[in-house]
Scaffold this motif. Structure first.
Motif, PDB file in Angstrom:
ATOM      1  N   GLU A   1      44.038  22.140  45.275  1.00  0.00           N
ATOM      2  CA  GLU A   1      45.104  21.290  44.721  1.00  0.00           C
ATOM      3  C   GLU A   1      46.062  20.719  45.758  1.00  0.00           C
ATOM      4  O   GLU A   1      46.768  19.756  45.474  1.00  0.00           O
ATOM      5  CB  GLU A   1      45.913  22.072  43.680  1.00  0.00           C
ATOM      6  CG  GLU A   1      45.087  22.641  42.550  1.00  0.00           C
ATOM      7  CD  GLU A   1      44.372  21.588  41.732  1.00  0.00           C
ATOM      8  OE1 GLU A   1      44.924  20.480  41.548  1.00  0.00           O
ATOM      9  OE2 GLU A   1      43.243  21.864  41.280  1.00  0.00           O
ATOM     10  N   GLY A   2      46.150  21.351  46.924  1.00  0.00           N
ATOM     11  CA  GLY A   2      47.016  20.842  47.991  1.00  0.00           C
ATOM     12  C   GLY A   2      48.393  21.499  48.033  1.00  0.00           C
ATOM     13  O   GLY A   2      48.782  22.246  47.134  1.00  0.00           O
ATOM     14  N   TRP A   3      49.103  21.204  49.105  1.00  0.00           N
ATOM     15  CA  TRP A   3      50.398  21.834  49.361  1.00  0.00           C
ATOM     16  C   TRP A   3      51.479  21.399  48.388  1.00  0.00           C
ATOM     17  O   TRP A   3      52.355  22.194  48.023  1.00  0.00           O
ATOM     18  CB  TRP A   3      50.847  21.567  50.796  1.00  0.00           C
ATOM     19  CG  TRP A   3      50.088  22.405  51.765  1.00  0.00           C
ATOM     20  CD1 TRP A   3      49.040  21.998  52.565  1.00  0.00           C
ATOM     21  CD2 TRP A   3      50.264  23.800  52.010  1.00  0.00           C
ATOM     22  NE1 TRP A   3      48.578  23.069  53.286  1.00  0.00           N
ATOM     23  CE2 TRP A   3      49.316  24.189  52.980  1.00  0.00           C
ATOM     24  CE3 TRP A   3      51.138  24.760  51.507  1.00  0.00           C
ATOM     25  CZ2 TRP A   3      49.217  25.490  53.450  1.00  0.00           C
ATOM     26  CZ3 TRP A   3      51.046  26.061  51.983  1.00  0.00           C
ATOM     27  CH2 TRP A   3      50.095  26.413  52.941  1.00  0.00           C
TER      28      TRP A   3
ATOM     29  N   TRP B   1      55.187  25.620  42.468  1.00  0.00           N
ATOM     30  CA  TRP B   1      55.213  26.945  41.847  1.00  0.00           C
ATOM     31  C   TRP B   1      56.190  27.886  42.546  1.00  0.00           C
ATOM     32  O   TRP B   1      56.184  29.087  42.292  1.00  0.00           O
ATOM     33  CB  TRP B   1      53.804  27.536  41.823  1.00  0.00           C
ATOM     34  CG  TRP B   1      52.941  26.788  40.866  1.00  0.00           C
ATOM     35  CD1 TRP B   1      52.091  25.759  41.139  1.00  0.00           C
ATOM     36  CD2 TRP B   1      52.889  26.981  39.459  1.00  0.00           C
ATOM     37  NE1 TRP B   1      51.513  25.304  39.984  1.00  0.00           N
ATOM     38  CE2 TRP B   1      51.987  26.039  38.932  1.00  0.00           C
ATOM     39  CE3 TRP B   1      53.530  27.864  38.577  1.00  0.00           C
ATOM     40  CZ2 TRP B   1      51.704  25.947  37.577  1.00  0.00           C
ATOM     41  CZ3 TRP B   1      53.232  27.781  37.226  1.00  0.00           C
ATOM     42  CH2 TRP B   1      52.330  26.829  36.742  1.00  0.00           C
ATOM     43  N   HIS B   2      57.044  27.332  43.415  1.00  0.00           N
ATOM     44  CA  HIS B   2      58.005  28.127  44.185  1.00  0.00           C
ATOM     45  C   HIS B   2      59.386  27.497  44.087  1.00  0.00           C
ATOM     46  O   HIS B   2      59.567  26.330  44.430  1.00  0.00           O
ATOM     47  CB  HIS B   2      57.569  28.206  45.652  1.00  0.00           C
ATOM     48  CG  HIS B   2      56.266  28.897  45.832  1.00  0.00           C
ATOM     49  ND1 HIS B   2      55.054  28.282  45.600  1.00  0.00           N
ATOM     50  CD2 HIS B   2      55.989  30.174  46.189  1.00  0.00           C
ATOM     51  CE1 HIS B   2      54.093  29.158  45.817  1.00  0.00           C
ATOM     52  NE2 HIS B   2      54.622  30.316  46.165  1.00  0.00           N
TER      53      HIS B   2
ATOM     54  N   TRP C   1      57.677  28.210  51.558  1.00  0.00           N
ATOM     55  CA  TRP C   1      57.828  28.327  50.108  1.00  0.00           C
ATOM     56  C   TRP C   1      58.105  29.766  49.697  1.00  0.00           C
ATOM     57  O   TRP C   1      57.419  30.687  50.108  1.00  0.00           O
ATOM     58  CB  TRP C   1      56.574  27.799  49.416  1.00  0.00           C
ATOM     59  CG  TRP C   1      56.256  26.436  49.940  1.00  0.00           C
ATOM     60  CD1 TRP C   1      55.245  26.099  50.799  1.00  0.00           C
ATOM     61  CD2 TRP C   1      57.001  25.250  49.721  1.00  0.00           C
ATOM     62  NE1 TRP C   1      55.316  24.773  51.104  1.00  0.00           N
ATOM     63  CE2 TRP C   1      56.394  24.208  50.451  1.00  0.00           C
ATOM     64  CE3 TRP C   1      58.138  24.945  48.957  1.00  0.00           C
ATOM     65  CZ2 TRP C   1      56.867  22.905  50.464  1.00  0.00           C
ATOM     66  CZ3 TRP C   1      58.611  23.643  48.968  1.00  0.00           C
ATOM     67  CH2 TRP C   1      57.974  22.649  49.708  1.00  0.00           C
ATOM     68  N   SER C   2      59.115  29.947  48.853  1.00  0.00           N
ATOM     69  CA  SER C   2      59.490  31.297  48.412  1.00  0.00           C
ATOM     70  C   SER C   2      59.881  31.271  46.935  1.00  0.00           C
ATOM     71  O   SER C   2      60.024  30.211  46.337  1.00  0.00           O
ATOM     72  CB  SER C   2      60.639  31.831  49.263  1.00  0.00           C
ATOM     73  OG  SER C   2      61.741  30.944  49.227  1.00  0.00           O
ATOM     74  N   PHE C   3      60.064  32.429  46.382  1.00  0.00           N
ATOM     75  CA  PHE C   3      60.443  32.612  44.986  1.00  0.00           C
ATOM     76  C   PHE C   3      59.402  32.029  44.018  1.00  0.00           C
ATOM     77  O   PHE C   3      59.684  31.129  43.230  1.00  0.00           O
ATOM     78  CB  PHE C   3      61.845  32.038  44.709  1.00  0.00           C
ATOM     79  CG  PHE C   3      62.906  32.664  45.561  1.00  0.00           C
ATOM     80  CD1 PHE C   3      63.383  33.932  45.273  1.00  0.00           C
ATOM     81  CD2 PHE C   3      63.420  32.006  46.670  1.00  0.00           C
ATOM     82  CE1 PHE C   3      64.346  34.524  46.059  1.00  0.00           C
ATOM     83  CE2 PHE C   3      64.380  32.594  47.472  1.00  0.00           C
ATOM     84  CZ  PHE C   3      64.847  33.858  47.167  1.00  0.00           C
ATOM     85  N   PRO C   4      58.167  32.549  44.081  1.00  0.00           N
ATOM     86  CA  PRO C   4      57.120  32.098  43.158  1.00  0.00           C
ATOM     87  C   PRO C   4      57.431  32.531  41.726  1.00  0.00           C
ATOM     88  O   PRO C   4      58.041  33.579  41.502  1.00  0.00           O
ATOM     89  CB  PRO C   4      55.868  32.799  43.679  1.00  0.00           C
ATOM     90  CG  PRO C   4      56.382  34.031  44.343  1.00  0.00           C
ATOM     91  CD  PRO C   4      57.713  33.643  44.942  1.00  0.00           C
TER      92      PRO C   4
END
Length: 116
Positions: free
Chosen positions: A47-49, A55-56, A71-74
């Protein structure tokens, strides 16, 4: 490291909750519900970055956006938002003084709980 609220991810999360794409699980369920590193890698590959980023709730703009470090907090499993993920993100954001992310999580939890 300057982690900020990832507004596109928050917009997507709200839309998913409104569309019923939410798992109303409990706090401790996140450890089993959150995607594994292999699942993350497969999602990024397919799906890519940009989709991964959605989702974060946290973004570190000083990091390369095509690395997981940015990226954090999923909050979901790449299909649905998980209440347990939002709770975990809220707790961690509060611990590390990310007030905007903590507050966004609180509002998202209210939306999840109101809609259930």
């Amino acid at each position: 490291m300057a982690i900020e609220l990832n507004e596109p991810a928050l917009r997507q999360a709200r839309a998913l909750v409104r569309d019923g794409k939410v798992v109303r699980d409990e706090r401790d369920d996140w450890s089993e519900a959150q995607p594994t590193a292999d699942e993350e890698n497969g999602f990024i590959e397919s799906e890519g970055w940009t989709e991964y980023a959605h989702w974060h709730l946290g973004v570190d703009k000083s990091e390369n956006r095509e690395t997981k470090q940015a990226w954090s907090f999923p909050i979901g499993d790449f299909r649905r938002v998980h209440r347990s993920g939002v709770i975990a993100a809220e707790s961690r954001a509060g611990q590390f003084d990310h007030g905007d992310i903590r507050d966004a999580c609180k509002a998202l939890l209210e939306l999840i709980d109101a809609d259930g």
